[in-house]
Structure formats: structure tokens, C-alpha cells
Design an enzyme around this catalytic site. Structure first.
Site, PDB file in Angstrom:
ATOM      1  N   LYS A 204     -10.316   0.564  -2.692  1.00 27.31           N
ATOM      2  CA  LYS A 204     -10.043   0.138  -1.256  1.00 27.31           C
ATOM      3  C   LYS A 204     -10.282   1.372  -0.495  1.00 27.31           C
ATOM      4  O   LYS A 204      -9.617   2.419  -0.656  1.00 27.31           O
ATOM      5  CB  LYS A 204      -8.882  -0.339  -0.761  1.00 27.31           C
ATOM      6  CG  LYS A 204      -8.659  -0.401   0.450  1.00 27.31           C
ATOM      7  CD  LYS A 204      -7.129  -1.171   0.933  1.00 27.31           C
ATOM      8  CE  LYS A 204      -6.919  -1.020   2.531  1.00 27.31           C
ATOM      9  NZ  LYS A 204      -5.732  -1.630   2.933  1.00 27.31           N
TER      10      LYS A 204
ATOM     11  N   LYS B 151      -6.820   3.469  -3.805  1.00 25.19           N
ATOM     12  CA  LYS B 151      -7.136   3.452  -2.220  1.00 25.19           C
ATOM     13  C   LYS B 151      -7.483   4.945  -2.084  1.00 25.19           C
ATOM     14  O   LYS B 151      -6.708   5.846  -2.587  1.00 25.19           O
ATOM     15  CB  LYS B 151      -6.237   2.778  -1.406  1.00 25.19           C
ATOM     16  CG  LYS B 151      -6.245   2.957  -0.024  1.00 25.19           C
ATOM     17  CD  LYS B 151      -5.226   1.974   0.656  1.00 25.19           C
ATOM     18  CE  LYS B 151      -5.443   2.234   2.364  1.00 25.19           C
ATOM     19  NZ  LYS B 151      -4.223   1.695   2.969  1.00 25.19           N
TER      20      LYS B 151
ATOM     21  N   ASP C   8       0.881  -1.243   0.018  1.00 22.28           N
ATOM     22  CA  ASP C   8      -0.082  -0.194  -0.037  1.00 22.28           C
ATOM     23  C   ASP C   8       0.908   1.260   0.054  1.00 22.28           C
ATOM     24  O   ASP C   8       1.443   1.447   0.928  1.00 22.28           O
ATOM     25  CB  ASP C   8      -0.702   0.134   1.169  1.00 22.28           C
ATOM     26  CG  ASP C   8      -1.886  -1.031   1.206  1.00 22.28           C
ATOM     27  OD1 ASP C   8      -1.823  -2.296   0.792  1.00 22.28           O
ATOM     28  OD2 ASP C   8      -3.102  -0.555   1.601  1.00 22.28           O
TER      29      ASP C   8
END
Length: 320
Positions: free
Chosen positions: A256, A220, A152
């Protein structure tokens, strides 16, 4: 018919070409976007569908601890909870992943001991992203070498907001390459935009396209470390972006939302957004995740209530 990514090859040849493309995207109708997100959030879910949605949401959680006070013991406990979220009911699904700092990847990997739960690691000087490229690459490489299944990363919001779009694109591409292991396998890459710092919906749309063009496996919303994190509106916008990208390229990208999603009611609203915007193709943890920690406890309490008819309360779930 979908095209391929080669159709966008000229877009990333120069900063000016990328700027023209991004500023040529349709402007976002903020009022319409927020109204649609709010309207979808009012959909009622019946008992059977709610039970399915709760299990689906549990299976989509990246169970997260990203604190300076994280210890190996805390990471091991979180990993145990990811495998058996409710030790009294082994029918409870596992979470999708455990998300930790790079130095805790090996601990999480060992604690999971082969369970079907991914290890995700933040990287690239999370959460601010204020570091030189060699540091960001080393951060990523360390996490991948330690066994991270997913990375991430955070973009440099300063570069993006200053209009250095090609620099943002090239950073993501470089991190994508750093996710590849010597054997050719690769950690999946989630690109965090920190939507609360991007100021406008148009910027969120532009960042989404930069991430997708650069090879993100997921886009995300947030780090969870700022005042405004995932919202229904910004998540809806990103879902629309991945839908449009797949229509034009045939490439599917995950989404996400992270930060601020704490209740079962919140999670179900987001699942409705997914179903109504991109459809069943995204209704799995391979393509949609929740970045959360406290959300799991509320889902477990609601799950217990559906099965027993009683609301057990927070004392009956572990505190993360």
C-alpha cells in the site's frame, strides 16, 4: 519451489541473528532502482486500458480522513462516497475501504451498513508511534472491537533506526495477535514504515522483511503526515520485496503506497509498477491499495471525461 516460513525461524531467535540476516540482504542499487521506476512511469496507456485502469484504481483506494477535526458527519459523508463515488453513475466501483481513527470505526461501520467496503483503522499511536506497548495494544484492540476489518499500524522508527530490529519485529507480532477476535477471525494488518524517515533504500528493504517475517498482511509506505511519502522508487522496492518473499515462502503480502498520490496519471504509473514487477496476482484490492483522499476526485473526473468526452472539472465531484 517455495519454502515455508519455518525456513526463517532461526532468523528471529535473537537480535544478532536478525541483524545478520537483514544486513546480509543484497544492497539496493539506488541509481538502478530510480531509473527503472522512472522508465516504467513513461509507459503509455491506451483509451480502453485507461478506462480499465481508472476503475481498478478506484476499487483500490482506502478513502482516508485522519484529521483532528474529523466529526461523525464527515466520516458518514466519506463512507457514503466510498459506496457511491459518483452518484450520477452507479457503474462506478466502490472504493476498497474507508480509513479512520479508532474512535470513528463504529461510525464508519454503521454508515456503510453492510456494503462491500472495508473499515480500516490506524492504530499504535499513529502517526508517530511514540507510546508504550500496552497503549499500542489497547489502541489496536479498541479498533478491532469496534468492528475494524483492517488495522494500519506504525512501527517505532526510532527503534528501527537505532538498530533494535528484534524489538520492531516483536511489536508487529504483538499487534498481529491483537488483531485476532474472540471468534478466531482477524483484522488484516498493514504495517506502515514511514519510508520518508528511514533515510536509505537499504533500510526500506530491511523494514519490509521485518514486517513480512512478523506476519504483516500488507506493507505500507507512509502515514501521509511527513514531507516524503509514497514514491515510485520506494514502492518498486517494496514490490520487489514481496515478490522475493513469495518466491521463498509461498506467502503473498500486499503493498500500500500512501500519501502524495493525487492524480490519475500518478495512480496509473503505480499500477504499471505492480503489473511489471509482481504481475496480475497483485492487481486487485486484496493485494494492492492506494492510501489517498484527493486521488479519488481526479479519477472520477477522468472517468467522466472518458465517458462523455468532456472534462467536468472539480465542481462536479464532492469535496472531501
Amino acid at each position: 519451489m517455495p519454502t515455508t516460513l519455518t525456513a526463517f525461524a532461526d532468523v528471529t531467535t535473537s537480535d544478532s541473528a536478525l541483524r545478520r540476516f537483514l544486513h546480509g540482504l543484497p544492497g539496493v542499487d539506488a541509481v538502478g532502482l530510480e531509473a527503472r521506476a522512472a522508465a516504467l512511469g513513461t509507459r503509455s496507456i491506451k483509451t480502453t486500458a485507461k478506462a480499465y485502469a481508472i476503475d481498478l484504481a478506484i476499487s483500490m483506494i482506502d478513502l482516508t480522513t485522519l484529521e483532528g477535526a474529523d466529526t461523525p458527519g464527515k466520516v458518514r459523508a466519506l463512507s457514503a462516497k466510498a459506496v457511491h463515488p459518483d452518484p450520477t453513475d452507479r457503474t462506478t466501483p466502490m472504493t476498497a475501504a474507508v480509513c479512520v481513527y479508532p474512535d470513528m470505526v463504529a461510525t464508519a461501520k454503521a454508515a456503510l451498513n453492510g456494503a462491500d467496503v472495508k473499515v480500516a483503522s490506524v492504530a499504535t499511536a499513529f502517526p508517530a508511534g511514540r507510546a508504550a506497548l500496552p497503549v499500542k495494544l489497547a489502541d489496536t484492540a479498541d479498533a478491532v472491537a469496534a468492528g475494524a476489518d483492517e488495522i494500519d499500524m506504525v512501527i517505532d522508527r526510532g527503534a528501527f533506526l537505532a538498530g533494535r530490529y528484534l524489538e520492531t519485529y516483536e511489536l508487529i507480532k504483538a499487534i498481529k495477535e491483537a488483531c485476532v477476535r474472540p471468534d478466531g477471525s482477524a483484522a488484516r494488518l498493514k504495517v506502515i514504515f514511514e519510508t520518508g524517515e528511514l533515510s536509505t533504500y537499504d533500510n526500506i528493504r530491511r523494514a519490509s522483511w521485518i514486517g513480512m517475517l512478523a506476519g504483516a498482511d500488507f506493507i505500507k509506505t507512509s502515514t501521509g503526515k511527513v514531507g516524503v511519502n509514497a514514491t515510485p522508487a520506494n514502492t518498486l522496492l517494496m514490490l520487489e520485496a514481496v515478490r522475493d518473499f513469495k518466491e521463498q515462502t509461498g506467502v503473498q503480502i500486499g503493498v500500500k503506497p500512501a500519501g502524495g498520490i493525487r492524480t490519475t496519471k500518478d495512480a496509473i504509473k503505480f499500477l504499471v509498477l505492480v503489473n511489471e514487477t509482481v504481475g496480475e496476482d497483485w492487481l486487485s484490492n486484496h493485494w494492492f491499495r492506494f492510501g489517498a483522499s484527493s486521488l479519488l476526485n481526479d479519477l472520477l473526473m477522468q472517468r467522466q471525461k472518458l465517458s462523455t468526452g468532456r472534462y467536468s472539472g472539480p465542481d462536479y465531484v464532492t469535496v472531501d
